[in-house]
Design a protein around this motif. Structure first.
Motif, PDB file in Angstrom:
ATOM      1  N   ASN A   1       0.458  -0.558  -0.645  1.00 26.62           N
ATOM      2  CA  ASN A   1      -0.437  -0.101   0.118  1.00 26.62           C
ATOM      3  C   ASN A   1       1.117   1.461   0.221  1.00 26.62           C
ATOM      4  OD1 ASN A   1       0.286  -0.630   3.116  1.00 26.62           O
ATOM      5  ND2 ASN A   1      -0.561   1.174   3.430  1.00 26.62           N
ATOM      6  N   ILE A   2       0.414   2.658  -0.502  1.00 24.29           N
ATOM      7  CA  ILE A   2       1.412   3.508  -0.963  1.00 24.29           C
ATOM      8  C   ILE A   2       0.332   4.735   0.853  1.00 24.29           C
ATOM      9  CG2 ILE A   2       1.278   5.446  -2.504  1.00 24.29           C
ATOM     10  CD1 ILE A   2       0.043   3.643  -4.640  1.00 24.29           C
TER      11      ILE A   2
ATOM     12  N   ILE B   1       4.479   0.148   1.210  1.00 22.20           N
ATOM     13  CA  ILE B   1       4.612  -0.940   2.036  1.00 22.20           C
ATOM     14  C   ILE B   1       4.654  -2.176   1.758  1.00 22.20           C
ATOM     15  CG2 ILE B   1       4.901  -1.695   4.547  1.00 22.20           C
ATOM     16  CD1 ILE B   1       5.636   1.292   4.193  1.00 22.20           C
ATOM     17  N   ILE B   2       5.514  -3.113   0.834  1.00 20.60           N
ATOM     18  CA  ILE B   2       5.357  -4.112   0.504  1.00 20.60           C
ATOM     19  C   ILE B   2       5.720  -5.313   0.701  1.00 20.60           C
ATOM     20  CG2 ILE B   2       4.779  -3.750  -2.228  1.00 20.60           C
ATOM     21  CD1 ILE B   2       7.889  -3.993  -2.409  1.00 20.60           C
TER      22      ILE B   2
ATOM     23  N   VAL C   1       8.967  -4.703   3.423  1.00 20.95           N
ATOM     24  CA  VAL C   1       9.889  -3.820   3.285  1.00 20.95           C
ATOM     25  C   VAL C   1       9.011  -2.602   2.944  1.00 20.95           C
ATOM     26  CG1 VAL C   1      12.044  -5.456   2.392  1.00 20.95           C
ATOM     27  CG2 VAL C   1       9.949  -4.531   0.388  1.00 20.95           C
ATOM     28  N   ARG C   2       9.694  -1.081   3.002  1.00 20.75           N
ATOM     29  CA  ARG C   2       9.210  -0.240   2.791  1.00 20.75           C
ATOM     30  C   ARG C   2       9.953   0.336   1.156  1.00 20.75           C
ATOM     31  NH1 ARG C   2      10.777   5.330   3.434  1.00 20.75           N
ATOM     32  NH2 ARG C   2      12.805   4.138   4.724  1.00 20.75           N
TER      33      ARG C   2
ATOM     34  N   ASN D   1       1.413 -10.189   4.328  1.00 18.43           N
ATOM     35  CA  ASN D   1      -0.264  -9.283   4.001  1.00 18.43           C
ATOM     36  C   ASN D   1      -0.547  -7.806   5.347  1.00 18.43           C
ATOM     37  OD1 ASN D   1      -1.712 -11.763   3.269  1.00 18.43           O
ATOM     38  ND2 ASN D   1      -2.754 -12.263   5.034  1.00 18.43           N
ATOM     39  N   VAL D   2       0.791  -7.262   4.894  1.00 13.96           N
ATOM     40  CA  VAL D   2       1.022  -6.104   5.211  1.00 13.96           C
ATOM     41  C   VAL D   2      -0.473  -5.108   4.905  1.00 13.96           C
ATOM     42  CG1 VAL D   2       3.185  -4.937   4.206  1.00 13.96           C
ATOM     43  CG2 VAL D   2       2.711  -4.026   6.039  1.00 13.96           C
ATOM     44  N   LYS D   3      -0.607  -4.545   6.221  1.00 14.20           N
ATOM     45  CA  LYS D   3      -1.524  -2.960   5.432  1.00 14.20           C
ATOM     46  C   LYS D   3      -1.118  -2.137   6.511  1.00 14.20           C
ATOM     47  CE  LYS D   3      -5.022  -1.437   3.800  1.00 14.20           C
ATOM     48  NZ  LYS D   3      -5.063   0.342   4.273  1.00 14.20           N
ATOM     49  N   VAL D   4      -0.501  -1.126   6.243  1.00 19.40           N
ATOM     50  CA  VAL D   4      -0.469   0.210   7.043  1.00 19.40           C
ATOM     51  C   VAL D   4      -1.528   1.314   6.994  1.00 19.40           C
ATOM     52  CG1 VAL D   4       1.201   1.456   7.910  1.00 19.40           C
ATOM     53  CG2 VAL D   4       1.756  -0.309   7.322  1.00 19.40           C
TER      54      VAL D   4
END
Ligand SMILES: *[C@@H]1O[C@H](CO)[C@@H](O)[C@H](O)[C@H]1NC(C)=O
Ligand SMILES: *[C@@H]1O[C@H](CO)[C@@H](O)[C@H](O)[C@H]1NC(C)=O
Ligand SMILES: *[C@@H]1O[C@H](CO)[C@@H](O)[C@H](O)[C@H]1NC(C)=O
Ligand SMILES: *[C@@H]1O[C@H](CO)[C@@H](O)[C@H](O)[C@H]1NC(C)=O
Ligand SMILES: *[C@@H]1O[C@H](CO)[C@@H](O)[C@H](O)[C@H]1NC(C)=O
Ligand SMILES: *[C@@H]1O[C@H](CO)[C@@H](O)[C@H](O)[C@H]1NC(C)=O
Ligand SMILES: *[C@@H]1O[C@H](CO)[C@@H](O)[C@H](O)[C@H]1NC(C)=O
Ligand SMILES: *[C@@H]1O[C@H](CO)[C@@H](O)[C@H](O)[C@H]1NC(C)=O
Ligand SMILES: *[C@@H]1O[C@H](CO)[C@@H](O)[C@H](O)[C@H]1NC(C)=O
Length: 383
Positions: free
Chosen positions: A91-92, A105-106, A125-126, A150-153
Motif C-alpha cells: 500500500n501507498i 509498504i510491500i 519492506v518499505r 499480508n502487510v497493511k499500514v
C-alpha cells in the motif's frame, strides 16, 4: 413496398426493451458508487467508476517499469534466479511531512524465491518514489524479516501513529525455496513515523488478510478500529491493540470453490459513509480450475452490520493496458488495494495488485491509474 423484416424488427424490439428495462431505483443499483437519478433511472457514477451500474473501476493504461518490479534482480546469496526481488502487493503512503515523497509498504520474498515460497520467505519492506504514487519505487528498508506477510499500514489520527497489521512470526528460512503450512495470526505494530521506530508486534487474532479502517472523523474523533479479514468477516475494537470482536459475517456460502469464494479483502468507507470491500474473487478457480481472468470482486453496504451486496461480477480482470499501447493478460492478479485522493471525496486514484505473468515464477507489484483523477493528482504534485 418492402416486406417487413420480422426477425430484424424483433431483434430491434428486444434490444430497445432491454435498454429500457434496466433502470436504477436506489443508489444500491449503482453499487453505492454513484447516485441514481429519477425519472431517468440512470446512475451518475462517482469519478473512478464506470458502466451502467458503476460496477467497474475506470482503469487507465499503466506505465511499464512503474510500481515495484525487481524480478530481474539477483544477489550472490539467492537460492534461485527465477524470482528476483519478487513482491506481492502493498500500500501507498504519502509522506506526512514531504508531500512529494511516496512510500510503498510491500510483501517481498527473500533469497530470490518466488510466490510459491511465500511462507516463510515473505518479508515486509518499505520502498520510496519521488515520481508520484505510481512509482517506480526503489527499495529503502526492511521493516520485518521472514516470516511476515499480508502487510497493511494505516494512519490512525486518534493515536497519531501508523498502524502496521501483518501475519506471521519470526523464523529462520530453509536452504531451498519451499513453502510451509502454518496457522496465520494477525498482529499489529505501531510507529509515530513511517520510517519507525516500530513497536514490538502484538498478536490480535487467529485469522488472515487483515484490512483495518479507523472510525475516526473530525466530528467523531474516536480511537475505534474496524478490521476486515479473510471471508469478509468484520471485527470491531475500541482501540487498535484490541480486543477485536466479530460484528459481521456474510450470510452466503464463503467456502472454497463456492461462487462467493474470496480472499485478500480491502475495506473502506466512502464519502457518503457507505462501506465497500474490494477482494480477490476466485470464481474461475471454482468454475474452471484457472486463476484468471475474473479476479476483482466488489461488495458494498450502507452499514457495517447491515445487508452487504456481492453482485458476482468482475470489478476488474487480468487484462492490463499499458501507455506504450501494449497489453498484458496476467496469470494472477490479486491483493487489491486502492489509493484515494486526500480532498475529502476519497476518489480512488490508483489500484495496486500483486501480479504474476504466465509461465513465470516471479511476481511483482503493479500500480494502475484510475479515471482522470490520477493524472490530475500527478499534475498538481508536479511529477
Ligand atoms: C517486470 O519485469 C519483468 C522482468 O523481470 C519484465 O519481463 C516485465 O515486462 C516487467 N513488467 C512490467 C509491467 O514492467
Ligand atoms: C530490470 O529492472 C529495472 C527496473 O525494474 C529496469 O529498469 C531494467 O530495464 C530491467 N533490466 C532488464 C535487462 O530487463
Ligand atoms: C532487493 O532486496 C534486497 C533486500 O532483500 C535489497 O538489499 C536490494 O537493494 C533490493 N534490490 C532492488 C533492486 O530493489
Ligand atoms: C499462531 O498462534 C498460535 C497460538 O494461538 C501459535 O501456536 C502459532 O505458532 C502462531 N502461528 C503463527 C504463524 O504466528
Ligand atoms: C486458528 O484458525 C484455524 C482456521 O480457522 C483453525 O484451524 C485453528 O484451529 C485455529 N487455531 C487456534 C489456536 O485457535
Ligand atoms: C458451500 O459451497 C461448497 C463448494 O461449492 C459446497 O461444497 C458446500 O456444500 C456448500 N455449503 C452449503 C451449506 O451450501
Ligand atoms: C436486509 O435484508 C432483509 C431481507 O432482504 C430485510 O428484511 C432487512 O430489513 C434488511 N436489513 C437492512 C438493515 O437493510
Ligand atoms: C477483461 O475485460 C475486458 C472488458 O472490460 C475484455 O475486453 C477483456 O477481454 C477481458 N480480459 C480477459 C482476459 O478476458
Ligand atoms: C506458457 O508455456 C506453454 C508451454 O510451456 C505455452 O504453451 C503457452 O503458450 C505459454 N503461455 C504464455 C501466455 O506464454
Amino acid at each position: 413496398m418492402h416486406a417487413l423484416n420480422i426477425p430484424r424488427l424483433l431483434t430491434t424490439l428486444i434490444i430497445s426493451m432491454s435498454v429500457v428495462a434496466w433502470g436504477c431505483q436506489t443508489d444500491d443499483d449503482c453499487s453505492l458508487n454513484g447516485i441514481c437519478h429519477q425519472p431517468s433511472g440512470k446512475c451518475e457514477c462517482d469519478p473512478g467508476w464506470k458502466l451502467q451500474d458503476c460496477g467497474q473501476l475506470d482503469l487507465q493504461p499503466a506505465t511499464r517499469w512503474s510500481g515495484y518490479n525487481y524480478t530481474n534482480f539477483t544477489l550472490p546469496d539467492f537460492y534461485s534466479t527465477k524470482g528476483g526481488n519478487s513482491s506481492w502487493g502493498g500500500n501507498i503512503i504519502q509522506d506526512r511531512n514531504d508531500k512529494s515523497l511516496f512510500h510503498l509498504i510491500i510483501d517481498q520474498f527473500a533469497r530470490g524465491c518466488g510466490l510459491s515460497g511465500w511462507r516463510p520467505f515473505s518479508t515486509v519492506v518499505r520502498a520510496e518514489s519521488r515520481t508520484g504514487p505510481a512509482g517506480p519505487y526503489h527499495y529503502a528498508k526492511e521493516l520485518m524479516g521472514t516470516f511476515h506477510h499480508n502487510v497493511k499500514v494505516v494512519w490512525s489520527p486518534a493515536d497519531k501513529k501508523y498502524l502496521m497489521y501483518t501475519i506471521g512470526i519470526e523464523t529462520e528460512t530453509p536452504d531451498t525455496c519451499k513453502s510451509y503450512k502454518w496457522a496465520n495470526n494477525i498482529s499489529v505494530s505501531s510507529a509515530p513515523d513511517i520510517r519507525g521506530p516500530w513497536a514490538p508486534s502484538q498478536r490480535l487474532l487467529n485469522a488472515t488478510n487483515p484490512t483495518p479502517w479507523p472510525l475516526w472523523t473530525h466530528d467523531n474523533p474516536t480511537s475505534e478500529i474496524i478490521l476486515g479479514v479473510e471471508d469478509n468477516f468484520i471485527y470491531h475494537s475500541d482501540t487498535f491493540n484490541g480486543p477485536y470482536n466479530l460484528i459481521k459475517s456474510m450470510p452466503w456460502n464463503t467456502s472454497d470453490y463456492s461462487d462467493h469464494w474470496t480472499e485478500d479483502p480491502f475495506l473502506w468507507r466512502d464519502k457518503r459513509g457507505n462501506w465497500h470491500i474490494l477482494c480477490h474473487w476466485m470464481i474461475d478457480i471454482a468454475e474452471r480450475h484457472e486463476k484468471y481472468p475474473r479476479v476483482g470482486g466488489h461488495l458494498f453496504s450502507r452499514s457495517l452490520t447491515g445487508n452487504w451486496t456481492f453482485k458476482l461480477q468482475p470489478v476488474y480482470n487480468t487484462t492490463v493496458h499499458f501507455t506504450d499501447g501494449g497489453e498484458t493478460d496476467y496469470y494472477r492478479r490479486e491483493r487489491p488495494r486502492l489509493y484515494f485522493s486526500d480532498d475529502g471525496s476519497l476518489t480512488p486514484l490508483y489500484l495496486i495488485n500483486g501480479v504474476q505473468e504466465f509461465n513465470s515464477s516471479a511476481s511483482y507489484t503493479l500500480i494502475q491509474p484510475i479515471g482522470q483523477g490520477a493524472r490530475r493528482y500527478e499534475r498538481e504534485l508536479g511529477v
